[in-house]
Scaffold this motif. Structure first.
Motif, PDB file in Angstrom:
ATOM      1  N   GLU A 163      11.054 -47.820  10.378  1.00  0.00           N
ATOM      2  CA  GLU A 163      11.926 -47.224   9.368  1.00  0.00           C
ATOM      3  C   GLU A 163      11.157 -46.192   8.547  1.00  0.00           C
ATOM      4  O   GLU A 163       9.949 -46.334   8.336  1.00  0.00           O
ATOM      5  N   VAL A 164      11.888 -45.178   8.080  1.00  0.00           N
ATOM      6  CA  VAL A 164      11.342 -44.202   7.140  1.00  0.00           C
ATOM      7  C   VAL A 164      12.419 -43.896   6.100  1.00  0.00           C
ATOM      8  O   VAL A 164      13.466 -43.346   6.427  1.00  0.00           O
ATOM      9  N   GLU A 165      12.146 -44.282   4.855  1.00  0.00           N
ATOM     10  CA  GLU A 165      13.039 -43.970   3.730  1.00  0.00           C
ATOM     11  C   GLU A 165      14.494 -44.329   4.034  1.00  0.00           C
ATOM     12  O   GLU A 165      15.405 -43.526   3.797  1.00  0.00           O
ATOM     13  N   GLU A 166      14.715 -45.505   4.546  1.00  0.00           N
ATOM     14  CA  GLU A 166      16.079 -45.933   4.841  1.00  0.00           C
ATOM     15  C   GLU A 166      16.544 -46.955   3.808  1.00  0.00           C
ATOM     16  O   GLU A 166      15.775 -47.790   3.356  1.00  0.00           O
ATOM     17  N   PHE A 167      17.814 -46.837   3.426  1.00  0.00           N
ATOM     18  CA  PHE A 167      18.393 -47.818   2.520  1.00  0.00           C
ATOM     19  C   PHE A 167      18.829 -49.015   3.355  1.00  0.00           C
ATOM     20  O   PHE A 167      19.749 -48.937   4.151  1.00  0.00           O
ATOM     21  N   SER A 168      18.120 -50.111   3.156  1.00  0.00           N
ATOM     22  CA  SER A 168      18.299 -51.281   4.003  1.00  0.00           C
ATOM     23  C   SER A 168      18.817 -52.458   3.190  1.00  0.00           C
ATOM     24  O   SER A 168      18.919 -52.384   1.957  1.00  0.00           O
ATOM     25  N   SER A 169      19.109 -53.536   3.871  1.00  0.00           N
ATOM     26  CA  SER A 169      19.608 -54.716   3.163  1.00  0.00           C
ATOM     27  C   SER A 169      19.386 -55.964   4.006  1.00  0.00           C
ATOM     28  O   SER A 169      19.232 -55.894   5.230  1.00  0.00           O
ATOM     29  N   LEU A 179      17.406 -52.616  -0.630  1.00  0.00           N
ATOM     30  CA  LEU A 179      16.076 -52.086  -0.890  1.00  0.00           C
ATOM     31  C   LEU A 179      15.880 -50.836  -0.047  1.00  0.00           C
ATOM     32  O   LEU A 179      16.669 -50.551   0.855  1.00  0.00           O
ATOM     33  N   ALA A 180      14.822 -50.095  -0.350  1.00  0.00           N
ATOM     34  CA  ALA A 180      14.481 -48.909   0.432  1.00  0.00           C
ATOM     35  C   ALA A 180      13.033 -49.023   0.885  1.00  0.00           C
ATOM     36  O   ALA A 180      12.142 -49.273   0.073  1.00  0.00           O
ATOM     37  N   ILE A 181      12.825 -48.859   2.177  1.00  0.00           N
ATOM     38  CA  ILE A 181      11.489 -48.912   2.758  1.00  0.00           C
ATOM     39  C   ILE A 181      10.988 -47.478   2.923  1.00  0.00           C
ATOM     40  O   ILE A 181      11.613 -46.673   3.611  1.00  0.00           O
ATOM     41  N   ASP A 182       9.847 -47.154   2.299  1.00  0.00           N
ATOM     42  CA  ASP A 182       9.311 -45.800   2.441  1.00  0.00           C
ATOM     43  C   ASP A 182       8.879 -45.536   3.873  1.00  0.00           C
ATOM     44  O   ASP A 182       9.170 -44.485   4.442  1.00  0.00           O
TER      45      ASP A 182
END
Length: 302
Positions: A163-169, A179-182
């Motif tokens: 992942e890159v800068e994705e809004f996840s849950s 949350l967001a993973i950089d």
């Protein structure tokens, strides 16, 4: 078209705002709703505009994250990344344009454009302070693109990118946790999560953030906490720290989140449909340190 519904979820940011001031929380998560509609009531529209304000430090951090996001996605797709000189030049030009737009308050007509807290509230900021903001952005970018971390990511195998800068849950019981993973990559049996920091201080809620990363990784990638490595890279000071999360910390954060959710939902008139009680039921914190930084201070009722 189906109606856009305001659904309840939990995040570290939401928890921080709730603990800071329940009235501010109401504005940020309920009062603004439908403020983007052309026929929105004037006060709702104003709340929506104020919700989108950001101070100069947050603005600077977002610009740095945008650059890194674009570069890492280009690496994943096999697209050449621009030289750092071009990246810095383009970014500073964008910031100058956004600054002028905000100063002219174009966001009042188009809330999706840059809206700086300092301009909305007429806060005097010396030219040297604005220049420092730009200098910090340049420093962060140069430190990132010259770092061993970036060099390692550039050479990482394509299939290892997660992942890159994705809004996840993920879900805790029946509540969505966002949350967001950089940046997240897999290397062998381990997963590395990178968190870019652009500020001068470490958040006191860092353990909460790191534990949320671990909970997400455990659910999404079926990995044990022992195989997870979290790296916080402070770009302004060019320093990185490595963290691991224990099972004990995982249990603690679950308990913390459950308690926070209950506190938030105690102010809902209808929990199932996420409908809040009246605005006045959300107490206003009489603390100047909070009110001076609040986006909604010009419309907050006593």
């Amino acid at each position: 078209m189906a109606e856009f519904k305001n659904e309840f979820s939990w995040s570290k940011t939401r928890d921080e705002i709730f603990r800071s001031c329940p009235r501010q929380y109401w504005f940020a998560y309920y009062g603004y709703w439908n403020g983007w509609l052309e026929d929105a009531p004037d006060r709702t529209r104003q709340i929506y505009i104020l919700k989108n304000l950001k101070n100069r430090q947050v603005w600077a951090g977002e610009k740095v994250h945008e650059c890194i996001h674009r570069s890492l996605n280009n690496i994943r797709r096999g697209i050449r990344v621009l030289p750092v000189e071009e990246i810095v030049s383009i970014t500073l030009d964008q910031m100058r344009a956004e600054f002028r737009s905000s100063r002219e308050k174009n966001y009042l007509k188009n809330p999706k454009t840059c809206a700086l807290f300092e301009h909305e509230y007429g806060i005097e900021v010396a030219d040297e302070q604005w220049k420092e903001v730009a200098q910090n952005v340049e420093t962060c970018l140069r430190n990132f693109y010259a770092s061993d971390i970036y060099a390692g990511l550039k050479s990482h195998q394509k299939e290892g990118w997660l992942e890159v800068e994705e809004f996840s849950s993920f879900h805790l019981e029946d509540v969505k946790i966002t949350l967001a993973i950089d940046c997240a990559i897999r290397e062998g049996e381990d997963i590395y999560i990178y968190d870019w920091k652009t500020g001068r201080s470490i958040s006191e809620d860092l353990p909460v953030q790191l534990s949320c990363y671990a909970l997400y990784a455990m659910e999404k990638w079926r990995i044990s906490p022992e195989r997870l490595k979290i790296i916080e890279f402070n770009l302004l000071f060019d320093k990185s720290k490595w963290f691991t999360i224990s099972q004990t910390e995982i249990g603690s954060i679950k308990g913390y989140i459950r308690g926070s959710i209950k506190d938030m939902q105690s102010l809902l008139g209808d929990i199932e449909n996420n409908i809040p009680m009246e605005e006045e039921c959300f107490s206003k914190v009489e603390d100047e340190r909070v009110s001076l930084r609040c986006n909604f201070k010009k419309i907050c009722r006593p």
